[in-house]
Design a protein around this motif. Structure first.
Motif, PDB file in Angstrom:
ATOM      1  N   GLN A 184       6.158  10.201 -14.600  1.00 35.35           N
ATOM      2  CA  GLN A 184       6.094   9.904 -16.042  1.00 35.35           C
ATOM      3  C   GLN A 184       5.554  11.118 -16.794  1.00 35.35           C
ATOM      4  OE1 GLN A 184       5.195   7.128 -13.717  1.00 35.35           O
ATOM      5  NE2 GLN A 184       4.455   5.587 -15.152  1.00 35.35           N
ATOM      6  N   ILE A 185       4.532  11.796 -16.222  1.00 35.97           N
ATOM      7  CA  ILE A 185       3.987  13.009 -16.851  1.00 35.97           C
ATOM      8  C   ILE A 185       5.105  14.054 -17.011  1.00 35.97           C
ATOM      9  CG2 ILE A 185       2.378  14.954 -16.532  1.00 35.97           C
ATOM     10  CD1 ILE A 185       0.989  12.302 -17.319  1.00 35.97           C
ATOM     11  N   GLN A 218       5.028   2.687  -4.485  1.00 33.03           N
ATOM     12  CA  GLN A 218       4.580   2.226  -5.778  1.00 33.03           C
ATOM     13  C   GLN A 218       5.756   2.078  -6.709  1.00 33.03           C
ATOM     14  OE1 GLN A 218       1.897   4.745  -7.895  1.00 33.03           O
ATOM     15  NE2 GLN A 218       0.450   3.083  -8.232  1.00 33.03           N
ATOM     16  N   GLU A 220       6.106   2.088 -10.847  1.00 33.55           N
ATOM     17  CA  GLU A 220       5.421   2.180 -12.138  1.00 33.55           C
ATOM     18  C   GLU A 220       6.435   2.120 -13.261  1.00 33.55           C
ATOM     19  OE1 GLU A 220       2.356   4.880 -13.059  1.00 33.55           O
ATOM     20  OE2 GLU A 220       1.602   5.005 -11.009  1.00 33.55           O
ATOM     21  N   PHE A 259      -8.693   1.964 -16.023  1.00 37.14           N
ATOM     22  CA  PHE A 259      -8.019   3.109 -15.388  1.00 37.14           C
ATOM     23  C   PHE A 259      -8.290   4.304 -16.303  1.00 37.14           C
ATOM     24  CE2 PHE A 259      -5.191  -0.573 -14.486  1.00 37.14           C
ATOM     25  CZ  PHE A 259      -5.339  -0.631 -13.104  1.00 37.14           C
ATOM     26  N   THR A 262      -5.297   4.677 -19.044  1.00 34.61           N
ATOM     27  CA  THR A 262      -4.925   3.659 -20.040  1.00 34.61           C
ATOM     28  C   THR A 262      -6.163   3.174 -20.777  1.00 34.61           C
ATOM     29  OG1 THR A 262      -4.969   2.058 -18.209  1.00 34.61           O
ATOM     30  CG2 THR A 262      -2.800   2.742 -18.990  1.00 34.61           C
ATOM     31  N   GLY A 292      -1.442  -3.657 -12.246  1.00 33.64           N
ATOM     32  CA  GLY A 292      -2.364  -3.085 -13.220  1.00 33.64           C
ATOM     33  C   GLY A 292      -1.548  -2.511 -14.370  1.00 33.64           C
ATOM     34  N   GLY A 294      -1.746  -1.198 -18.964  1.00 33.40           N
ATOM     35  CA  GLY A 294      -2.565  -0.862 -20.126  1.00 33.40           C
ATOM     36  C   GLY A 294      -1.778  -0.046 -21.134  1.00 33.40           C
ATOM     37  N   VAL A 296      -1.153   3.417 -22.890  1.00 30.98           N
ATOM     38  CA  VAL A 296      -1.326   4.807 -22.445  1.00 30.98           C
ATOM     39  C   VAL A 296      -2.459   5.458 -23.254  1.00 30.98           C
ATOM     40  CG1 VAL A 296      -0.204   7.047 -22.164  1.00 30.98           C
ATOM     41  CG2 VAL A 296       1.124   4.941 -21.833  1.00 30.98           C
ATOM     42  N   ALA A 315       1.994   1.137 -20.076  1.00 30.04           N
ATOM     43  CA  ALA A 315       2.362   1.543 -18.719  1.00 30.04           C
ATOM     44  C   ALA A 315       1.845   0.500 -17.743  1.00 30.04           C
ATOM     45  CB  ALA A 315       1.780   2.915 -18.397  1.00 30.04           C
ATOM     46  N   PHE A 316       2.463   0.491 -16.558  1.00 27.65           N
ATOM     47  CA  PHE A 316       2.009  -0.456 -15.521  1.00 27.65           C
ATOM     48  C   PHE A 316       2.323   0.133 -14.157  1.00 27.65           C
ATOM     49  CE2 PHE A 316       6.300  -1.802 -14.414  1.00 27.65           C
ATOM     50  CZ  PHE A 316       7.011  -1.587 -15.581  1.00 27.65           C
ATOM     51  N   GLY A 317       1.655  -0.409 -13.163  1.00 26.03           N
ATOM     52  CA  GLY A 317       1.915   0.054 -11.800  1.00 26.03           C
ATOM     53  C   GLY A 317       1.648  -1.065 -10.809  1.00 26.03           C
ATOM     54  N   MET A 318       2.465  -1.103  -9.737  1.00 26.70           N
ATOM     55  CA  MET A 318       2.226  -2.136  -8.704  1.00 26.70           C
ATOM     56  C   MET A 318       2.561  -1.567  -7.327  1.00 26.70           C
ATOM     57  SD  MET A 318       5.454  -4.575  -9.618  1.00 26.70           S
ATOM     58  CE  MET A 318       5.823  -3.989 -11.257  1.00 26.70           C
ATOM     59  N   GLY A 319       1.978  -2.189  -6.325  1.00 24.55           N
ATOM     60  CA  GLY A 319       2.275  -1.793  -4.950  1.00 24.55           C
ATOM     61  C   GLY A 319       3.485  -2.575  -4.456  1.00 24.55           C
TER      62      GLY A 319
HETATM   63  C1  2NL Z   1      -1.970  -0.147 -10.117  1.00 24.01           C
HETATM   64  C2  2NL Z   1      -2.108   0.271 -11.529  1.00 24.01           C
HETATM   65  C3  2NL Z   1      -1.132   1.557 -13.223  1.00 24.01           C
HETATM   66  C4  2NL Z   1      -0.274   3.061 -14.854  1.00 24.01           C
HETATM   67  C5  2NL Z   1      -0.347   2.633 -13.554  1.00 24.01           C
HETATM   68  C6  2NL Z   1       0.395   5.040 -16.130  1.00 24.01           C
HETATM   69  C7  2NL Z   1       1.168   6.180 -16.113  1.00 24.01           C
HETATM   70  C8  2NL Z   1       1.039   7.073 -17.150  1.00 24.01           C
HETATM   71  C9  2NL Z   1       0.218   6.829 -18.186  1.00 24.01           C
HETATM   72  C10 2NL Z   1      -0.511   5.680 -18.146  1.00 24.01           C
HETATM   73 CL1  2NL Z   1       1.947   8.500 -17.147  1.00 24.01          CL
HETATM   74  N1  2NL Z   1      -0.429   4.822 -17.144  1.00 24.01           N
HETATM   75  N2  2NL Z   1       0.502   4.179 -15.102  1.00 24.01           N
HETATM   76  C11 2NL Z   1      -0.983   2.399 -15.836  1.00 24.01           C
HETATM   77  C12 2NL Z   1      -1.781   1.326 -15.493  1.00 24.01           C
HETATM   78  C13 2NL Z   1      -1.859   0.896 -14.183  1.00 24.01           C
HETATM   79  O1  2NL Z   1      -1.147   1.180 -11.908  1.00 24.01           O
HETATM   80  O2  2NL Z   1      -2.659  -1.024  -9.710  1.00 24.01           O
HETATM   81  N3  2NL Z   1      -1.079   0.452  -9.371  1.00 24.01           N
HETATM   82  C14 2NL Z   1      -0.858   0.122  -8.014  1.00 24.01           C
END
Ligand code: 2NL
Length: 361
Positions: A184-185, A218, A220, A259, A262, A292, A294, A296, A315-319
């Motif tokens: 994403q960056i 992951q 995201e 995090f 976020t 997870g 939030g 950005v 943004a979000f992310g999961m396993g």
């Molecule tokens: C988790 C939580 C998360 C993000 C990933 C993200 C990426 C950018 C900016 C802001 Cl470039 N956030 N990603 C945001 C919140 C949670 O992952 O538990 N991952 C397994």
């Protein structure tokens, strides 16, 4: 001579007409027109005749030869047509029968789950983006607002590689990415907003126990546009969970979290029930953590050259292993990486069973 010729013609015609399969027709053709056939034999006798008679008989014989050849051709067509009609009546092909799944292997549950996730988010307008597994400290930590002393940067949590010669600081320090946020960056630095992307991929952490493996997957997501707020995040992720777990009225809740990248941050839970050691997703009075998420952090947008007073994002992310285990009832994380073909044939998916939100995932 005319009578003899007529008798020959009648004889050969009945021979051809009597042939009721392609092989006996071929036998009749050889008998009539072959090198030692009746017509050829008769042609050979022409040499002994007077010129006038030879000419007359020769022409008459050619006419008979032509007639027999035409007759054979017609009979051949009729027999071929009959042969095809017989085969169509006799042979059946079941086009609904499946291909041989045992012989084409199986799709690994991780691949299947990632394909399902992409299909759901694609329908909401997200594009999938990919990036390198070997990254640098800048893309993995600094750009994401990790402070210099953050514990995730420790040598014993992250796999570091030798520095890039000739470079300085966080761009020199190479590592195996610990999350797919690096992609994403890269997207935010290379392209202009708005963005709607999802990023599946392998990530690495120096960890190994019953719930952690040094490599895992992951998934995201990131949406950046003008006037994006928590309402978009909640609506999007609620729709996602309901589609993925196939429960239309799945209860969800968002709990405050933290995090570095976020602000505000949240954990998303879905409703479930736990009875006799079993887990059932949907109704019930218990909660299960899914991902997870939030808004950005403005510092992250600014680090990528995006004006945070003009643009916002969620943004979000999961396993992937975790949600695959929940959806498909796979009890042991380590089994994902053991390449046991018995496990794969039990938990794997048929190659032709491509996820599709229209037919249900
Ligand atoms: C988790 C939580 C998360 C993000 C990933 C993200 C990426 C950018 C900016 C802001 Cl470039 N956030 N990603 C945001 C919140 C949670 O992952 O538990 N991952 C397994």
């Amino acid at each position: 001579m005319d009578a003899q010729l007529k008798a020959l013609k009648d004889e050969l015609s009945s021979l051809v007409e009597a042939a009721n399969d392609l092989q006996s027709l071929e036998d009749a053709r050889v008998k009539a027109l072959g090198k030692k056939g009746r017509i050829t034999e008769m042609m050979k006798t022409l040499g002994g005749l007077a010129p006038e008679e030879r000419k007359q008989l020769g022409q008459a014989l050619n006419v008979v030869k032509q007639e027999i050849a035409t007759l054979i051709e017609g009979q051949q067509k009729a027999l071929r047509r009959q042969d095809m009609a017989d085969r169509l009546a006799r042979e059946h092909v079941d086009v609904t029968q499946s291909v041989r799944p045992q012989q084409v292997g199986a799709v690994h549950p991780i691949t299947q789950t990632v394909d399902e996730l992409i299909a759901i988010f694609a329908e909401m307008g997200f594009k999938a983006a990919l990036g390198p597994d070997i990254e640098d400290d800048f893309h993995n930590f600094t750009a994401l607002n990790f402070p210099p002393e953050h514990p995730a940067r420790e040598m014993h949590d992250t796999f570091y590689l030798p520095d890039v010669p000739g470079k300085q600081g966080d761009e020199a320090r190479r590592l195996l990415r610990t999350h797919t946020s690096t992609v994403q960056i890269r997207t935010m630095m290379d392209q202009k907003p708005p963005f709607k992307i999802v990023v599946p991929g392998r990530v690495y952490r120096s960890d190994y126990d019953i719930t952690h493996t040094p490599v895992f997957h992951q998934f995201e997501g990131l949406m950046v546009d003008k006037n994006i707020h928590m309402g978009h995040l909640k609506g999007c992720l609620t729709d996602f969970c309901r589609a993925f777990f196939k429960v239309d009225d799945l209860p969800v809740r968002f709990r405050p979290s933290y995090f570095p990248f976020t602000e505000p941050s949240a954990e998303m839970d879905i409703g479930c029930s736990r009875k006799d050691g079993g887990l059932s997703i949907g109704g019930g009075d218990d909660w299960l953590e899914i991902l997870g998420c939030g808004m950005v952090h403005p510092n992250v947008l600014e680090n990528c050259g995006i004006d945070s007073t003009e643009y916002q994002g969620f943004a979000f992310g999961m396993g992937v292993e975790r949600i695959a285990m929940l959806k498909y009832g796979i009890p042991d994380l380590r089994s994902f990486f053991e390449s046991d073909r018995r496990w794969l044939s039990h938990y794997g998916f048929a190659a032709q069973d491509v996820p599709n939100t229209a037919k249900g995932l």
